[in-house]
Design an enzyme around this catalytic site. Structure first.
Site, PDB file in Angstrom:
ATOM      1  N   TYR A 153       0.695  -1.677  -0.072  1.00  0.00           N
ATOM      2  CA  TYR A 153      -0.096   0.024  -0.041  1.00  0.00           C
ATOM      3  C   TYR A 153       1.146   1.374   0.066  1.00  0.00           C
ATOM      4  CZ  TYR A 153      -3.381   2.997   1.215  1.00  0.00           C
ATOM      5  OH  TYR A 153      -4.613   3.573   1.380  1.00  0.00           O
ATOM      6  N   LYS A 157       1.322   4.133  -2.941  1.00  0.00           N
ATOM      7  CA  LYS A 157       0.576   5.150  -2.785  1.00  0.00           C
ATOM      8  C   LYS A 157       1.713   6.789  -2.892  1.00  0.00           C
ATOM      9  CE  LYS A 157      -3.510   4.515  -1.695  1.00  0.00           C
ATOM     10  NZ  LYS A 157      -5.040   5.461  -2.435  1.00  0.00           N
TER      11      LYS A 157
END
Length: 245
Positions: A153, A157
């Site tokens: 994740y 990002k």
């Protein structure tokens, strides 16, 4: 601020995407609500229309180029333009590095990063011809500071922030701005279900001593989508209560 502009929002039917859609609609935007869940998307658009908002539902997977091209096509055919794109769709598949499965790494990078790339590429074809547009990517504070158990994740990002800056440089000459909003800890159904002491632990990490709301993120997106942000591009706007500075 965004009166009569056409806004395509991915992951629109729930959470932050829903709040973003409502904020844009509240200022007069026409909403193209994109989500992988057909029932939830149709139900949300029905709500919008009941409030007098011009809106259309599109079921689609942001990792599928054909679905992405279709969502832009629907926006053009229904409303005549694509003025705002909000790349909000995202997933998590958390796990410690040594235990993370290849498929969990691939799934998160594909949805969160490749999905934004595909949507941006499709929307940019319209926006560059119009010589106007706003693209807003929903990143995360953990893409800036890291977080144990979220290697996939965090990488997605952080990559999204790099994509934001690169695309901003490419599209600026066509009057298309590209920015990102990086939320911090946001109150959600998941955090509401935590014991009170756990919520207090989360809040203790934040200088403002509270979690943010989906509306805090929506208001930042609304600013970046408006004329008030016309001289801002390639930036990451942190909405995190001071958690990362």
């Amino acid at each position: 601020m965004v009166q009569d502009r056409v806004a395509v929002v991915t992951g629109a039917s729930r959470g932050i995407g829903r709040s973003i859609s409502l904020a844009l609609a509240g200022q007069g935007a026409k909403i193209v609500a994109v989500d992988i869940d057909p029932e939830a998307t149709e139900a949300f658009v029905t709500e919008l229309k009941a409030d007098g908002v011009e809106a259309v539902a599109v079921t689609g997977n942001v990792t599928d180029a054909a679905d992405v091209d279709n969502m832009i096509k629907v926006a053009k055919e229904t409303f005549g333009s694509v003025d705002i794109l909000v790349n909000n769709a995202g997933i998590t598949r958390d796990g410690l590095l040594l235990r993370m499965k290849d498929e969990d790494w691939d799934a998160v990078l594909t949805v969160n990063l490749k999905g934004a790339f595909l949507c941006t590429r499709a929307a940019a074809k319209v926006m560059t011809k119009q010589r106007s547009g706003r693209i807003i990517n929903i990143a995360s504070v953990v893409g800036q500071m890291g977080n144990a158990g979220q290697a996939n994740y965090c990488a997605s990002k952080a990559g999204l922030m790099g994509l934001t800056r690169s695309n901003a440089r490419e599209l600026a000459k066509r009057n298309v701005t590209v920015n990102a909003v990086a939320p911090g800890f946001i109150a959600t159904a998941m955090t509401d279900a935590l014991p009170e002491d756990k919520r207090q632990e989360l809040a203790a990490q934040i200088p403002l001593e509270r979690l943010g709301s989906a509306d805090d993120i929506a208001n930042a997106v609304l600013f970046l989508a408006s004329d008030n942000s016309g001289y801002i591009t390639g930036q990451v706007l942190g909405v995190n209560g001071g958690m990362y500075m």
